[in-house]
Write an enzyme that holds these catalytic residues in place. Structure first.
Site, PDB file in Angstrom:
ATOM      1  CB  SER A 139      -0.848  -0.035   1.127  1.00 55.88           C
ATOM      2  OG  SER A 139      -1.564   1.136   1.308  1.00 55.88           O
ATOM      3  CE1 TYR A 153      -3.926  -1.915   5.022  1.00 49.00           C
ATOM      4  CE2 TYR A 153      -3.021  -0.031   4.847  1.00 49.00           C
ATOM      5  CZ  TYR A 153      -3.851  -0.758   4.166  1.00 49.00           C
ATOM      6  OH  TYR A 153      -3.924  -0.912   2.888  1.00 49.00           O
TER       7      TYR A 153
END
Length: 265
Positions: A139, A153
């Protein structure tokens, strides 16, 4: 000498396949002619995807090493091998650095990082045999700070980039290519959770929330899952035969924007 001669993936495994990106990647690989095994903890979503695409569903908890081992063994037995693996499992588990969020941090690492690590360890011997390709979904949160409340995350996605580069170096001599894709915002259920929050906070509609999120992204929009699936398919294909250890950013240009210049737009 070119070691990977197949033009497109033929025998593939997609993890996190019930999610928006995983399901789009499954559809793309099937459309390209691959036989695909899909896995996810969401058994119902996985079954629906299998009914739609003809993929073989093997539901499992991707954070459980033994379950991952069983899925990989079953996939290899049913397909006759593996030449492509796309690791798309992930979850944006909320939590900060405060001690009360320690469990959320550990869970974020389990889902986003440790599950990917377990998968890589199980599939790489088969990819060596096939001179295959491993694509890990990271990401842009692994390159720059993720949204507020996503420390686990962010840490996990940054680590996946490091794992990608290490695996590429270690397994390149064995004929395996390993690359990562770093999407920005995508129109998926995971992304819509953040958009719903923004929509409620600002008193605007969902589409307006997406537009607000992309207001300073050079392309002025967020990605469709199919666009990121195309990136995964490219990296897994023979068209990327000389590409390994690469981190492909697919965010509409968002990562190149200097926040200090936004006022000048």
């Amino acid at each position: 000498m070119v070691t990977q001669r197949r033009r497109k993936p033929e025998l593939a495994l997609v993890t996190g396949a019930a999610g928006g990106l995983g399901s789009a990647t499954t559809r793309r690989l099937v459309e390209d002619g691959a036989k695909v095994v899909v896995t996810d903890i969401d058994a119902d979503g996985l079954a629906a995807l299998a009914d739609e695409t003809g993929a073989l569903a093997l539901p499992a908890d991707g954070t459980d090493r033994e379950a991952v081992r069983a899925v990989v063994a079953d996939a290899v037995a049913r397909l006759g091998g593996l030449d492509t693996v796309v690791a798309a499992q992930g979850a944006a588990i909320a939590g900060t650095a405060a001690p009360k969020h320690a469990d959320a941090y550990e869970r974020a690492l389990d889902v986003n990082l440790h599950g990917t690590y377990h998968l890589a360890g199980e599939v790489l011997p088969h990819l060596v045999d096939a001179q295959g390709s491993l694509v890990l979904v990271a990401s842009t949160a692994g390159l720059i700070a993720g949204p507020p409340g996503t420390v686990g995350y962010t840490a996990a996605k940054a680590a996946i980039i490091g794992v990608t580069r290490w695996l590429a170096r270690d397994y390149g001599p064995k004929g395996v290519r390993v690359n990562a894709v770093c999407p920005g915002w995508i129109r998926t259920p995971l992304g819509e959770g953040a958009m719903s929050y923004l929509s409620q906070r600002e008193g605007i509609g969902l589409e307006e929330a997406y537009a607000l999120m992309a207001a300073h992204v050079p392309l002025r929009r967020v990605a469709e899952p199919e666009e990121i699936a195309s990136c995964c398919a490219f990296l897994a294909s023979g068209d990327a035969s000389m590409v390994t250890g690469h981190v492909l950013v697919a965010d509409g240009g968002g990562a190149v924007v200097d926040a200090s210049t936004i006022a000048l737009d």
